[in-house]
Design a protein around this motif. Structure first.
Motif, mmCIF file in Angstrom:
data_model
loop_
_atom_site.group_PDB
_atom_site.id
_atom_site.type_symbol
_atom_site.label_atom_id
_atom_site.label_comp_id
_atom_site.label_asym_id
_atom_site.label_seq_id
_atom_site.Cartn_x
_atom_site.Cartn_y
_atom_site.Cartn_z
ATOM 1 N N LYS A 96 -0.850 -3.288 -12.313
ATOM 2 C CA LYS A 96 -0.554 -2.221 -11.484
ATOM 3 C C LYS A 96 -1.796 -1.276 -11.674
ATOM 4 C CE LYS A 96 3.417 -3.052 -9.910
ATOM 5 N NZ LYS A 96 3.613 -3.337 -8.484
ATOM 6 N N VAL B 29 0.163 1.608 -5.897
ATOM 7 C CA VAL B 29 1.066 2.195 -6.886
ATOM 8 C C VAL B 29 1.117 3.620 -6.740
ATOM 9 C CG1 VAL B 29 1.850 2.155 -9.025
ATOM 10 C CG2 VAL B 29 0.892 0.144 -8.092
ATOM 11 N N ASP C 64 6.524 -7.906 -8.107
ATOM 12 C CA ASP C 64 6.053 -8.721 -8.959
ATOM 13 C C ASP C 64 7.266 -9.742 -9.717
ATOM 14 O OD1 ASP C 64 3.555 -7.189 -9.662
ATOM 15 O OD2 ASP C 64 4.887 -5.442 -9.858
#
Length: 743
Positions: free
Chosen positions: A64, A71, A131
């Protein structure tokens, strides 16, 4: 014989045999040590899970961190996110069990129901849904009192994850070699200094100094001349986690300072000198200068005029500095900015009647040499005026009443008089007597003034004495004459009865008008009322009277409006009220209002609350599955997707987490949705960790276990470890023999 036998036995043990025996004993001792320390094995298993969890989370956060454009946030800085559940965002109910953080930092917690969320609302504020992470890992023990929980922090430049380890072996393998600050915790991340090296994080003290070492610290960084620095010697404690004493500054000085002296001339200060002074043993400073900072140079602001053909239109300024010669720099001499030249000009304000006033403007001199604005008159023009009279004529002995009227902006003149001229009637009693002499040579039968009188071609000179008059009226007869009077309400009409005198030559009185002049009139109104208010009006024509008042009693200048109100009626359908209608009602002479509607305000539409289910599964509340529906004109409800009229919330109960799924829980517990699976109503399990082989077979009341796992467990949580492996134990021992009951 005995001695021979003894010697023979001694000859039977060689050095090799002795060495072999010692080796076997050592191996057996190690096996026994391992067998009798199940707690270390369990701690090692839990630590392995912790290292795996923290590594997994760190890998996702690192990914990330390189994709910030996708994000929203990696978490707030100076905030320590911990895997402990709390309904208080700042973990205030856990602070007594948590380490004290540096100033400006805080903890962050989420409720137990959110703890494992991966959508950014879990204990780590990052969205992991893309994810393929189904739940956020938490520590297998997750206890504040034991210091066993995960910590995540981010300082804007890097992040760090930390977990306290229990096993001495894994501490040596992971905690002491991970490059972090805590030798008892496994730390991983892009910056291993994010979690501070003070106090306790994860329940373990962090090393900040070498035990037994000393240092000198000071109460302040500097002191005034003549005052000694206050210091203390601090000693690192035996655990290397804290220094003694309270002073926090590493140095203190009281050596030198810079002092200044002003350089002056006749105009003030033009500069300064400085010197470095040293604190002396008597507590005073060396040198002679006394100013703590360089004195500012004396300055002044001077102005100059900017002029054009019309005068001054502005100014310029300069800041002048005092010089060593005693004079100021610059050339401008005015102490204040000169005002611009101004003038006032006027323009006539006109209407249909002429000039009724004026407008003015202040004009300012411009750089072009002309003044601003458009008005050109140097003085205010006078308003147009006229003289008007109350009547065209007045009787003998009266004066004409006049007023000066001024032109108004409406185009009309002020005042009420309407006659442009006025005359006073003659007091000659013979006015109007016909001079009609007899022209035939006989006596004249009509009296007249002395003098000549022409009638046709005749000319006759009267012998009547001057001042007398011929017959004017019949003595004793009467007549009515009128006069117009100017009074406060306008023009009034007055009359008098006149009588012919005894000689028939004059009439009594002074009024001369043969008919009544028109008096000023107006129409006035009075409200017609009933019980509901005003329903109409009455009017009367009022006439100006000689005393200056108006006749009549009505006082309103215009007809009053009838009293009205707005009333409502509900608009209904089969489901109830869906809206309203309104009407304007007028007060009637009967005392009631017109119309039929009776509600003083618009009624609200009928509503009801429906639910999508009658019994939502915990932790979903009835409020979260409710829907407010409103009645519609069609008789239907909108929205109408929820169909249950009532809802019963099952709520939460105090339960304990069952990690290995054997129906027995552990830990301190909390309010959760009771499902009999992950959360149960007891905490009596002595081994409750699904990662430990055989944990699900270990609980109170368990029978003999035929599980091929570590020996030496307290299998039935009786408080005592059962007997070690015996040769007859089939699946508990390596020889494969038939198992026995508990030893």
């Amino acid at each position: 014989m005995f001695s021979k036998l003894f010697l023979k036995m001694r000859a039977g043990f060689t050095l090799y045999e002795l060495t072999l025996v010692v080796g076997i004993v050592s191996v057996l001792s190690g096996l026994v040590y391992v067998t009798v320390q199940p707690a270390e094995l369990l701690a090692r298993s839990r630590d392995s899970q912790r290292v795996s969890d923290v590594n997994q989370i760190s890998a996702l956060v690192a990914q990330k961190n390189t994709q910030q454009i996708r994000v929203r946030s990696l978490g707030a800085t100076s905030t320590f996110y911990i895997s402990l559940p709390s309904t208080n965002t700042n973990c205030s109910d856990l602070l007594s069990l948590l380490p004290t953080l540096p100033a400006g930092s805080s903890y962050h917690c989420v409720p137990d129901s959110q703890l494992r969320n991966v959508d950014g609302t879990g204990w780590i504020p990052i969205d992991f849904r893309t994810d393929k992470l189904s739940t956020l890992p938490i520590d297998v023990v997750n206890s504040a009192s034991k210091g066993l929980y995960y910590v995540y922090a981010n300082n804007g430049a890097g992040y760090e994850l930390s977990s306290l380890l229990e096993s001495a072996q894994l501490k040596d393998v992971n905690a002491t070699k991970d490059g972090g600050l805590n030798p008892n915790a496994y730390e991983i991340g892009s910056s291993l200094a994010v979690i501070p090296n003070t106090g306790t994080i994860g329940g373990t003290l962090l090393i900040i100094c070498s035990a037994g070492t000393t240092r000198t610290m000071y109460a302040s960084s500097s002191v005034t001349c003549g005052t000694a620095c206050t210091s203390e010697t601090q000693t690192c404690n035996s655990t290397g986690t804290a220094w003694s004493g309270t002073y926090t500054l590493g140095s203190c000085t009281a050596s030198t300072r810079t002092a200044y002296q002003a350089n002056t001339s006749a105009c003030g200060t033009y500069g300064s000198n400085s010197e470095s002074q040293t604190c002396q043993t008597n507590g005073s400073w060396s040198g002679t200068y006394t100013l703590a900072s360089a004195p500012p140079v004396t300055t002044q602001v001077r102005y100059g005029s900017l002029t054009s053909a019309c005068g001054t239109y502005g100014s310029t300024s300069e800041t002048q500095t005092c010089q060593s010669t005693g004079t100021f720099t610059g050339t401008l001499t005015l102490i204040s900015a000169p005002p611009a030249t101004i003038q006032t000009r006027y323009a006539a304000a006109t209407s249909a009647c002429g000039t009724y006033g004026s407008n003015s403007e202040t004009q300012t001199c411009l750089a072009s040499g002309s003044f601003s604005g458009t008005y050109t008159l140097t003085s205010a023009p006078a308003a147009t005026i006229r003289t008007m009279y109350a009547a065209a004529s007045v009787a003998c002995g009266y004066s004409c009443s006049s007023e000066t009227q001024t032109c108004l902006s409406t185009g009309s003149f002020s005042g009420t008089y309407t006659y442009a001229s006025c005359s006073v009637n003659s007091c000659d009693p013979c006015l109007g007597v016909t001079c009609d002499p007899y022209c035939g040579g006989t006596s004249n039968t009509t009296y007249y003034y002395a003098g000549s009188c022409s009638a046709g071609s005749c000319s006759y000179s009267s012998s009547i004495t001057a001042g007398t008059c011929g017959a004017l009226c019949t003595p004793g007869t009467t007549r009515t004459r009128y006069a117009a009077l100017a009074v406060s309400c306008g023009t009034a009409s007055d009359s008098e009865t006149q009588t012919c005198n005894s000689t028939g030559t004059t009439w009594s009185g002074t009024y001369t008008l043969t008919s009544a002049p028109a008096a000023s009139t107006r129409t006035m109104y009075a409200a017609a009322t009933s019980a509901c208010g005003t329903y109409g009006s009455n009017s009367e024509s009022q006439t100006c009277q000689t005393n200056g008042s108006w006749s009549g009693t009505y006082t309103l200048a215009s007809a009053p409006a009838a009293t009205i109100r707005t009333m409502y009626a509900a608009a209904t359908s089969t489901c109830g009220t869906y809206g309203s209608n309104s009407e304007t009602q007028t007060c009637l002479a009967s005392g009631s209002f017109s119309g039929t509607y009776t509600l003083a305000s618009a009624p609200a539409a009928t509503t009801r609350i429906m639910y999508s289910t009658s019994a939502p599964a915990c932790p979903i509340t009835c409020a979260s599955v409710s829907q407010t529906q409103t009645c519609q004109s069609t008789g239907a409800w909108s929205p109408n997707t929820y169909t249950y009229a009532s809802c019963t919330y099952t709520g939460t109960v105090w339960t304990y987490y069952d990690d290995d799924g054997d129906g027995y829980g552990s830990g301190t517990g909390g309010y959760h949705c009771y499902d009999g699976n992950y959360y149960v109503l007891n905490n009596t399990d002595c081994y409750d960790n699904y990662t430990i082989p055989g944990s699900d077979l270990t609980h109170p009341g368990a029978g003999y276990q035929t599980y091929s796992g570590p020996n030496g467990f307290d299998w039935n949580c009786s408080g005592a470890v059962e007997a070690l492996c015996q040769p007859a134990d089939a699946l508990m021992c390596p020889d494969g023999s038939t198992p026995n009951a508990w030893k």
